[in-house]
Design a protein around this motif. Structure first.
Motif, mmCIF file in Angstrom:
data_model
loop_
_atom_site.group_PDB
_atom_site.id
_atom_site.type_symbol
_atom_site.label_atom_id
_atom_site.label_comp_id
_atom_site.label_asym_id
_atom_site.label_seq_id
_atom_site.Cartn_x
_atom_site.Cartn_y
_atom_site.Cartn_z
ATOM 1 N N UNK A 196 -6.840 7.165 2.413
ATOM 2 C CA UNK A 196 -7.562 6.438 1.628
ATOM 3 C C UNK A 196 -8.782 7.680 1.268
ATOM 4 N N UNK A 197 -8.547 8.415 -0.277
ATOM 5 C CA UNK A 197 -9.870 9.124 -0.505
ATOM 6 C C UNK A 197 -9.638 8.634 -1.764
ATOM 7 N N UNK A 198 -10.634 9.450 -2.823
ATOM 8 C CA UNK A 198 -10.512 9.676 -4.435
ATOM 9 C C UNK A 198 -10.528 10.519 -4.898
ATOM 10 N N UNK A 199 -10.745 11.676 -3.415
ATOM 11 C CA UNK A 199 -10.842 13.728 -4.185
ATOM 12 C C UNK A 199 -9.111 13.886 -3.973
ATOM 13 N N UNK A 200 -8.356 14.142 -5.612
ATOM 14 C CA UNK A 200 -6.922 14.556 -5.012
ATOM 15 C C UNK A 200 -7.043 15.080 -3.568
ATOM 16 N N UNK A 201 -7.579 15.997 -4.037
ATOM 17 C CA UNK A 201 -6.738 17.176 -2.897
ATOM 18 C C UNK A 201 -7.134 16.715 -1.715
ATOM 19 N N UNK A 202 -8.130 16.878 -1.585
ATOM 20 C CA UNK A 202 -8.267 15.996 0.203
ATOM 21 C C UNK A 202 -7.115 14.789 -0.022
ATOM 22 N N UNK A 203 -7.130 13.910 -0.541
ATOM 23 C CA UNK A 203 -5.945 13.164 -0.318
ATOM 24 C C UNK A 203 -4.926 13.977 -0.035
ATOM 25 N N UNK A 204 -4.002 15.227 -0.866
ATOM 26 C CA UNK A 204 -2.831 14.815 -0.519
ATOM 27 C C UNK A 204 -2.730 15.640 0.969
ATOM 28 N N UNK A 205 -3.944 17.022 1.389
ATOM 29 C CA UNK A 205 -3.889 17.270 2.455
ATOM 30 C C UNK A 205 -3.905 16.619 3.800
ATOM 31 N N UNK A 206 -4.606 15.476 3.898
ATOM 32 C CA UNK A 206 -4.510 14.404 4.348
ATOM 33 C C UNK A 206 -2.835 13.814 4.845
ATOM 34 N N UNK A 207 -3.013 13.083 3.759
ATOM 35 C CA UNK A 207 -1.681 12.902 3.303
ATOM 36 C C UNK A 207 -0.217 13.851 4.193
ATOM 37 N N UNK A 208 -0.278 14.570 3.735
ATOM 38 C CA UNK A 208 0.881 15.624 4.132
ATOM 39 C C UNK A 208 0.498 16.190 5.466
ATOM 40 N N UNK A 209 -0.979 16.323 6.516
ATOM 41 C CA UNK A 209 -1.366 16.443 7.009
ATOM 42 C C UNK A 209 -0.434 15.396 8.608
ATOM 43 N N UNK A 210 -1.148 14.845 8.268
ATOM 44 C CA UNK A 210 -0.625 13.324 8.816
ATOM 45 C C UNK A 210 0.652 12.897 8.650
ATOM 46 N N UNK A 211 1.797 13.115 7.899
ATOM 47 C CA UNK A 211 2.541 12.062 7.416
ATOM 48 C C UNK A 211 2.456 10.548 7.280
ATOM 49 N N UNK A 212 1.389 10.185 6.206
ATOM 50 C CA UNK A 212 1.616 8.971 6.512
ATOM 51 C C UNK A 212 1.266 8.761 4.742
ATOM 52 N N UNK A 213 1.548 7.368 4.420
ATOM 53 C CA UNK A 213 1.033 7.018 3.362
ATOM 54 C C UNK A 213 -0.289 7.807 3.068
ATOM 55 N N UNK A 214 -0.407 7.687 1.174
ATOM 56 C CA UNK A 214 -1.953 8.215 0.534
ATOM 57 C C UNK A 214 -2.213 7.549 -0.562
ATOM 58 N N UNK A 215 -3.896 7.084 -0.260
ATOM 59 C CA UNK A 215 -3.994 6.305 -1.904
ATOM 60 C C UNK A 215 -5.132 5.953 -2.350
ATOM 61 N N UNK A 216 -5.071 6.455 -3.984
ATOM 62 C CA UNK A 216 -6.682 6.659 -3.990
ATOM 63 C C UNK A 216 -7.711 5.588 -4.147
ATOM 64 N N UNK A 217 -7.031 4.276 -4.147
ATOM 65 C CA UNK A 217 -7.821 3.140 -4.352
ATOM 66 C C UNK A 217 -7.135 2.466 -2.774
ATOM 67 N N UNK A 218 -8.840 2.152 -2.465
ATOM 68 C CA UNK A 218 -8.618 1.276 -0.702
ATOM 69 C C UNK A 218 -8.619 -0.071 -1.120
ATOM 70 N N UNK A 219 -8.659 -1.194 -1.662
ATOM 71 C CA UNK A 219 -8.050 -1.976 -1.837
ATOM 72 C C UNK A 219 -6.369 -2.278 -2.307
ATOM 73 N N UNK A 220 -5.812 -1.486 -2.554
ATOM 74 C CA UNK A 220 -4.718 -1.113 -3.132
ATOM 75 C C UNK A 220 -4.122 -0.881 -1.306
ATOM 76 N N UNK A 221 -4.233 0.195 -0.938
ATOM 77 C CA UNK A 221 -4.175 0.697 -0.072
ATOM 78 C C UNK A 221 -3.626 -0.714 1.056
ATOM 79 N N UNK A 222 -4.971 -1.254 1.242
ATOM 80 C CA UNK A 222 -5.240 -2.908 2.102
ATOM 81 C C UNK A 222 -4.722 -3.161 2.121
ATOM 82 N N UNK A 223 -4.222 -4.135 0.638
ATOM 83 C CA UNK A 223 -2.731 -5.051 0.608
ATOM 84 C C UNK A 223 -1.821 -4.579 0.549
ATOM 85 N N UNK A 224 -1.365 -3.134 0.801
ATOM 86 C CA UNK A 224 -0.252 -2.841 1.358
ATOM 87 C C UNK A 224 -0.285 -2.748 2.457
#
Length: 335
Positions: free
Chosen positions: A32-60
């Motif tokens: 999870x990260x509010x910066x779109x570039x960092x979020x996309x880079x991390x999600x792609x690097x580790x092949x996991x779901x990426x979220x901009x909103x932490x509460x959405x991530x915690x619930x999902x």
């Protein structure tokens, strides 16, 4: 198998990702990260779901553990969100950017069934562990006093790259909150609880770049009667090794990378620090991985993790006490 998520995919997250990659019993499931570039880079690097909103991530995702690697002013709110949902937490230092927010985390930890660790990973250094054992054994006699220095170097570019670092509102302070707090933590952990501190923080080298301090000093009175002196600056020409000297009745313990123990009878003992790839910058130390592994190993224990919010609050109070003495006209600074 435990599941983990990382909130905040900036610089220090690299050591958390590195530690998780080496653990067979933990699966990284989201970032999870509010910066779109960092979020996309991390999600792609580790092949996991990426979220901009932490509460959405915690619930999902409902991970077992969340690693908080955000700027300081977000530590408390993210930690409380997780703890109140029964999700365990590993949060980077400092505990929070203000004492009020730090107290929120302490109280959330007390009411939660989840566990929380604060990343004062230098307590896991081989040298720090050896100092703790020697002092606890009692053979060195009473601790008389201590001294510590943090002589490092930071540039304007360091702060321009992450502007929150140079502000009271988001960083909660400068040198003492972002660099020297690790050494403040070791000093109070090894020598004893601090009952009184007198000091001064100021901006000597980076005026016009940051609004917080780049240099500080203090004298601390400990509950056991020992006295410590401390000096730190970011105006040094390089990142010199942190120094920590503890004087007892029967020996002097001197930390300069490795630990040298000089006994009163003339005997000298050297205890080397371990050397491993940290997965990050050299000044972050070598022990993030050890702390993270230990935290996961203790998830099933009923007792709180030993580097708890209440424990981390001690160094935060020392730092904020110095700020209160140095910046009385900055509104809300120590709240």
């Amino acid at each position: 198998m435990f599941t983990a998520a990382v909130i905040g995919c900036g610089d220090v997250s690299s050591v958390h990702f590195g530690a998780l990659a080496k653990m067979d019993n933990v699966e990284l499931v989201a970032v999870c990260d509010t910066d779109p570039g960092r979020l996309k880079a991390a999600a792609n690097a580790f092949n996991v779901a990426g979220y901009a909103d932490r509460l959405e991530m915690l619930e999902a995702v409902r991970p077992d553990v969340v690693h908080i690697c955000t700027p300081h002013h977000q530590h408390a709110s993210v930690a409380v969100d997780c703890l109140d949902r029964g999700i365990s937490v590993i949060v980077e230092k400092p505990l929070a950017h203000t004492l009020e927010e730090g107290r929120r985390v302490v109280e959330a930890a007390q009411r939660s069934t989840a566990k929380i660790a604060v990343c004062f990973q230098n307590r896991y250094n081989a040298t720090a562990q050896a100092m703790r054992r020697l002092l606890d054994d009692g053979g060195l006699g009473q601790v008389l006093g201590a001294s510590a220095t943090v002589m490092w170097h930071r540039t304007a570019e360091y702060y321009q790259d992450r502007p929150w670092r140079g502000t009271w509102a988001e960083g909660g302070g400068g040198l003492m909150m972002n660099q020297a707090i690790h050494t403040v933590d070791l000093l109070q952990w090894l020598v004893g609880d601090v009952k009184k501190v007198e000091g001064r923080a100021s901006t000597r080298a980076l005026g016009g770049v940051i609004e917080v301090e780049d240099t500080a000093e203090f004298i601390a009175g400990h509950a056991n009667g020992a006295q410590s002196v401390f000096y730190a600056t970011l105006a040094n020409a390089t990142n010199a090794p942190v120094t920590l000297d503890i004087v007892t009745e029967k020996a002097t313990l001197s930390l300069r990378g490795d630990l040298t123990v000089s006994y009163a009878d003339g005997t000298v003992e050297t205890i080397p620090e371990r050397v491993v790839e940290s997965g990050g910058r050299a000044y972050w130390g070598v022990s993030h991985e050890l702390l993270i592994k230990d935290f996961y190993a203790k998830l099933g224990d009923p007792a709180p993790f030993w580097i708890s919010p209440a424990e981390a609050e001690k160094s935060l109070r020392i730092v904020k006490d110095i700020y209160a003495q140095s910046y009385p006209d900055v509104p809300g600074l120590v709240g």
